[in-house]
Design an enzyme around this catalytic site. Structure first.
Site, PDB file in Angstrom:
ATOM      1  N   ARG A  27       0.815  -1.216   0.000  1.00 43.08           N
ATOM      2  CA  ARG A  27       0.000   0.000   0.000  1.00 43.08           C
ATOM      3  C   ARG A  27       0.848   1.265   0.000  1.00 43.08           C
ATOM      4  NH1 ARG A  27      -5.182  -1.140   1.588  1.00 43.08           N
ATOM      5  NH2 ARG A  27      -5.476   1.038   2.157  1.00 43.08           N
ATOM      6  N   LYS A 486       1.693  -2.249 -17.960  1.00 40.68           N
ATOM      7  CA  LYS A 486       2.524  -3.208 -17.220  1.00 40.68           C
ATOM      8  C   LYS A 486       4.009  -2.876 -17.386  1.00 40.68           C
ATOM      9  CE  LYS A 486       0.262  -4.637 -14.818  1.00 40.68           C
ATOM     10  NZ  LYS A 486      -0.982  -4.022 -14.984  1.00 40.68           N
ATOM     11  N   GLU A 489       4.841   0.470 -15.525  1.00 40.79           N
ATOM     12  CA  GLU A 489       4.800   0.560 -14.059  1.00 40.79           C
ATOM     13  C   GLU A 489       5.861  -0.272 -13.358  1.00 40.79           C
ATOM     14  OE1 GLU A 489       1.202  -0.620 -12.071  1.00 40.79           O
ATOM     15  OE2 GLU A 489       0.611  -1.879 -13.755  1.00 40.79           O
ATOM     16  N   HIS A 505      -0.521   9.222 -38.043  1.00 37.30           N
ATOM     17  CA  HIS A 505      -1.074  10.576 -37.915  1.00 37.30           C
ATOM     18  C   HIS A 505      -0.273  11.430 -36.940  1.00 37.30           C
ATOM     19  CE1 HIS A 505      -4.455   9.327 -40.360  1.00 37.30           C
ATOM     20  NE2 HIS A 505      -4.596   8.274 -39.588  1.00 37.30           N
TER      21      HIS A 505
END
Ligand code: AGP
Length: 605
Positions: A27, A486, A489, A505
């Site tokens: 976390r 993936k 990160e 483009h």
């Protein structure tokens, strides 16, 4: 989005806090700290920049206690440092506080109430502990001082707080708003944690907290009150997950373990949702409400958003219901014109992503039905949605989501099949999802068993590059976006997932000698167009890697995918992309599971 833990009533509080923080490190992992006391006047505060392993080095053998709080940080205010690490202490040394979330009006509170207080950190959190101490010095009890402080925090803020008053050494004061927090119930002790996984070796019984509640936790009691002071009784829920499921086992990294677990995730979903006779075990009322929708709105963030892109293909093809996919943080403050009868689907591995929760709160206010597809039972987005479907993928610890992505897509396929069948849509009738997902599971197994070939390609093509491209068309473009995320990160390679027809483009200007371009070719109707786009980048010096379905492969293609149903090719094509990211990160010596600047569950907006 930090991880917080607390314990009271245990001799080995230090070990319990450190084990819990170790399990919550996904976390946030830029600094950490613990505070413990032995209820006989001895108290210890230890903080350090870096990982839990760095904190452990600072904890001397004499540090012990029976009550304590701990924190592992993902910096929002103030750089990662010892001073900005939690717990924060009030200037008078009485209060210790850990916090997960963001206090929107901390600067204004500091200016209005605390101009006479000397601050030691740059954090929003320290403002809160200094405020509590100030109100206590004015004669309020700790609970009243805590409550008064909570009433001054603005609505945009998110928090879960754990507070210790060293004059009540066995007591934890707890409050939450938007950020997740659970109380773990024990015999003669109690614990507090951001996620049950942190305390599964202490208890499997947890009490969920609701925003706006204040809780007083002692070794023998847990008292929940609302802000009006009315007591609330709430039964604990039981968490089946075993602590060992969250272990790495023999794997060097969780990401590789979780990539290898994907065939099992497919089989688990078949087992949970499809009966022997092929009928689908999903609540018929949910299916009917979904089918009554004029339009489906899939809302999610990051990898879950990418699973939603594939979900759009599945729902539109198998149910004929127009489907939109929205980035949660954009939808939250800039919602589109809605159909009269919408149905909202939230995809979220953690069930705690603040951006998605912000939209769900809005959807609930509008009174529309919603379904959360998540990997975490009893999570906030599960509790607050009308319906929930679980992924049963087991804990996903690596920050880079892998098995949750394929689990979400497989469950969207099962759900779309069930909805379409109920509407007697031929395509859905003929889509034998159990058989097709079994083929997918076998195909995944073959791909993960052949991972050494992917390792070589990563080391050859991606080892030193600064940038790279994944390209594809239609469903392959959906895959390309997740594949790019993936690689970005975990290996920090600037990567774009690009619609291959759009390259010419403008973006093709970025192609130079040896720029890696990985082409995904699983969609029959666009295969030859993507191949001609690869010729355009080859002509400008790019190194092209082809990931192609067996039936669309040509000589020289480096990665061949076993044949599966055209709507399910993302489930196979993403595997080599996950492995390319893993091996590129490994080869560069990065911590694959805990990439810089990231956190697994993003609980702030
Ligand atoms: C993906 O690898 C990342 N960890 C991130 O993008 C993640 O998908 C996003 O934060 C959404 O999380 P959720 O699925 O838990 O809501």
């Amino acid at each position: 989005m930090c991880g917080i833990v607390g314990v009271t009533g245990k001799e080995n509080a230090v070990d319990i806090l450190l084990n819990g923080l170790g399990r919550l490190e996904y976390r946030g992992y830029d600094s950490a700290g613990i505070y413990v006391n032995d209820q006989n006047g001895k108290e210890y505060l230890v903080k350090e920049k870096g990982r839990i392993a760095d904190l452990k080095k600072e904890i001397t053998p004499d540090v012990h206690g029976t009550t304590g709080i701990g924190h592992t940080r993902w910096a929002t205010h103030g750089v990662p440092s010892k001073e900005n690490a939690h717990p924060h202490v009030s200037a008078d040394g009485r209060y210790y506080l850990v916090h997960n979330g963001v206090i929107g009006n901390f600067a204004q509170l500091k200016k209005e109430y605390l101009e006479d207080v000397t601050f030691v950190s740059d954090t929003d959190t320290e403002v809160i502990v200094q405020l509590i101490a100030k109100f206590a010095r004015k004669g309020l009890s700790t609970k009243e001082a805590f409550k008064k402080t909570l009433t001054l925090i603005d609505d945009s803020s998110s928090y879960s707080f754990l507070l210790v008053d060293h004059e009540e050494p066995d007591t934890l004061y707890v409050a939450k708003n938007k950020s997740p927090l659970l109380i773990g119930v024990g015999d003669g002790f109690n614990v507090v944690c951001s996620d049950a996984i942190a305390m599964l070796d202490q208890t499997h019984d947890f009490v969920e907290l609701v925003d706006g509640e204040i809780v007083v936790v002692k070794p023998e009691s847990v008292t929940i009150e609302n802000m009006e002071g009315n007591q609330i009784n709430r039964k604990p829920f039981h968490v089946d997950t075993d602590a060992s499921e969250a272990e790495k086992g023999a794997y060097p990294y969780y990401m590789l373990k979780e990539i290898d677990e994907q065939p099992g995730v497919m089989r688990n979903l078949i087992e949970h949702y499809i009966a022997e006779d092929g009928s689908i075990k999903i609540d018929e009322e949910l299916l009917k409400r979904l089918n009554q929708a004029q339009r489906l709105y899939i809302v999610a963030a990051g990898t879950s958003y990418h699973a939603g892109l594939v979900g759009k293909e599945l729902f539109e093809r198998l149910t004929n219901i127009p489907t939109e996919v929205h980035v949660a943080s954009e939808f939250a403050y800039n919602p589109p014109l809605l159909a009269e009868h919408p149905f909202f689907i939230f995809l979220t591995q953690s069930g705690e992503t603040a951006d998605s929760r912000q939209v769900l709160s809005q959807v609930n206010e509008w009174g529309y039905p919603s379904l959360t597809i998540t990997n975490v039972a009893n999570s906030t987005l599960s509790r607050e949605a009308t319906y929930t479907l679980l992924l049963y993928a087991g804990p996903e610890i690596a920050v880079a989501s892998t098995k949750a992505y394929t689990g979400q897509i497989a469950l969207e396929a099962i759900l779309a099949k069930a909805m379409g069948k109920l509407k007697n849509i031929d395509k859905a009738e003929n889509f034998n999802v159990a058989k097709e997902l079994t083929f997918v599971a076998n195909g995944m197994q073959a791909l993960v068993d052949g991972k050494s070939e992917i390792k070589e390609i990563a080391e050859d093509v991606l080892a030193t590059t600064r940038n790279a491209f994944y390209i594809g068309r239609s469903i392959d473009y959906d895959i390309a976006q997740e594949a790019a995320l993936k690689l970005k990160e975990v290996s920090y390679v600037q990567t774009e997932g690009f619609a291959s027809g759009e390259l010419k483009h403008g973006t093709i200007a970025l192609i130079e000698k040896d720029t890696p371009v990985i082409a995904i070719i699983t969609d029959e109707k666009t295969a030859k167009h993507t191949r001609s786009n690869t010729q355009e980048v080859l002509a400008r010096g790019a190194r092209v890697i082809y990931i192609a379905s067996r039936q669309l492969a040509v000589a020289g293609d480096q990665i061949i995918l076993p044949e599966v149903h055209p709507l399910l090719t993302p489930l196979l094509a993403i595997i080599p992309c996950q492995l390319l990211a893993y091996y590129t990160s490994l080869q560069r010596g990065y911590d694959v599971d805990k990439p810089r600047n990231l956190a697994k569950s993003v609980t702030v907006e």
